[in-house]
Design a protein around this motif. Structure first.
Motif: not given
Ligand SMILES: *Cc1c(COP(=O)(O)O)cnc(C)c1O
Length: 395
Positions: A284, A319, A323, A326
């Motif tokens: 990620g 993302g 992202r 978040r």
């Protein structure tokens, strides 16, 4: 120079004792002279103080004993002949440039700059008839081309905020001098503990003392360091008559900050490297930027001109903005804040905060994506920071 001279002291001693001159009360800690003015024994003494025959404090916009102690201590730490303190880092950047340029002059700067530095160079200087050229900081071919014509000043930030791009200070200094320019280095990210631009050939160093020098989130301040001729003859009159002076109270807070600067920078650095290594290779995360990582594109240069990579880590989440938001909102220990160099770990989303005013194209040219976050790693236990990051990445 005898061995009792402050110039013979090693760095840790300079940080604690540089510039200290006790008053008749024999206090241990530096005295705080919270005074705007000074009194004269006679009208003749006042006259002599203004025409320069008598060296003394006249008005705290010009000089003040507590501010002078801060300036003297920082100059010793930097290995600079002279220092002038300012009210903020931006006052330092503004004065360091404005005091030396005039209409018709040319200024060359690296593209990746702190947002307000970019404003001064890209928007303010051209209003006064100064020609401004930006180059990609790591590309020496671009510097060579941009510095072919005569130039007044060159401005760089290395490591740059927030991309941690590194510029070869010695190489740019040589090109700047050949063009007749002074090289001004914004050394905020490195601090005088990790990088000494004057020794690499720079002419002027500027600091936001708000960052690591205070380092505890209490007050703003700035400083400009250079030789006596620049500080006295070029910068001095500009500061004296335009008034971006540091408050004596803030100078006192910053003095106390300097006493522990090396210890704090060492911990910031060790924690940042631990956090960067944890983030590197995690699912990620597209990339992790820290000059101390072997994967940093200019790791070798960084290790040549700095003693360590510093306390800031930038990384790109896959993302994009959604992202990144978040992730920031899921952190429980690390605070969302745009300040840096603080004892507390602080994180921000540069594209929508510190660099919000730049166009999407400019952000892209600087390497600031929508998924990028900048983490100023604090003095907490690195294991607690890693736990917090780990939990937020899983959220
Ligand atoms: C914060 C910062 C400044 C501005 O300093 P202030 O004290 O906030 O005015 C300038 N350059 C860099 C690299 C900074 O991080």
């Amino acid at each position: 120079m005898d061995d009792t001279s402050p110039k013979a002291w090693r760095q840790a001693t300079r940080l604690v004792r540089g510039g200290l001159r006790r008053t008749g009360f024999d206090e241990t800690s530096e005295a705080l002279f919270l005074t705007s003015g000074y009194v004269y024994a006679s009208a003749a003494e006042a006259e002599e103080s203004f025409d320069g025959r008598r060296e003394r404090f006249v008005y705290s916009r010009f000089r003040n004993p507590t501010i002078a102690t801060f300036e003297e201590r920082l100059a010793l730490i930097e290995g600079a002949p002279a220092c002038r303190a300012t009210a903020s880092g931006m006052a330092a950047v503004h004065a360091a440039l404005m005091c030396q340029v005039a209409a018709g002059d040319r200024v060359v700067a690296s593209r990746a700059l702190f947002g307000s530095c970019q404003y001064i160079i890209a928007e303010l200087l051209p209003r006064f008839g100064v020609e401004v050229v930006f180059v990609d900081g790591p590309d020496l071919a671009q510097w060579r081309a941009a510095l072919a014509p005569p130039t007044r000043a060159v401005f760089i930030e290395t490591p740059a905020n927030p991309t941690l791009e590194i510029i070869d200070v010695a190489a740019v200094a040589e090109l700047a001098h050949a063009a007749g320019a002074r090289l001004v280095v914004d050394n905020v990210f490195a601090t005088p503990i990790l990088q000494r631009p004057l020794e690499l050939g720079a002419d002027v160093v500027v600091y936001s003392a708000t960052k690591h020098i205070d380092g505890q989130g209490r007050c703003l301040g700035g400083a400009i360091l250079a030789d006596e001729a620049f500080c006295n003859d070029v910068l001095g009159p500009y500061l004296r008559h335009t008034g971006p002076c540091l408050s004596p109270f803030n100078a006192w807070v910053l003095l106390k900050g300097l006493e522990t600067l090396d210890l704090r920078v060492e911990r910031h650095n060790a924690n940042a490297l631990a956090v960067a290594r944890f983030l590197e290779g995690r699912a990620g995360i597209a990339r992790v930027l820290h000059p101390g990582l072997e994967s940093h594109p200019q790791h070798a240069l960084a290790m040549r001109q700095m003693t360590a990579g510093g306390g800031i880590v930038a990384f790109e989440l896959e993302g994009g903005r959604e992202r990144a938001y978040r992730f920031l909102d899921a952190l429980r220990l690390i605070d969302i804040s745009n300040n840096l160099g603080d004892a507390k770990s602080l994180i921000c989303h540069p594209a929508t905060t510190t660099h919000q005013r730049l166009s999407t194209a400019d952000k892209a040219a600087m390497g600031i994506g929508e998924g990028m976050v900048r983490l100023s790693v604090g003095l907490e236990d690195a294991a607690d920071l890693i736990d917090d990051l780990d939990a937020a990445l899983r959220a």
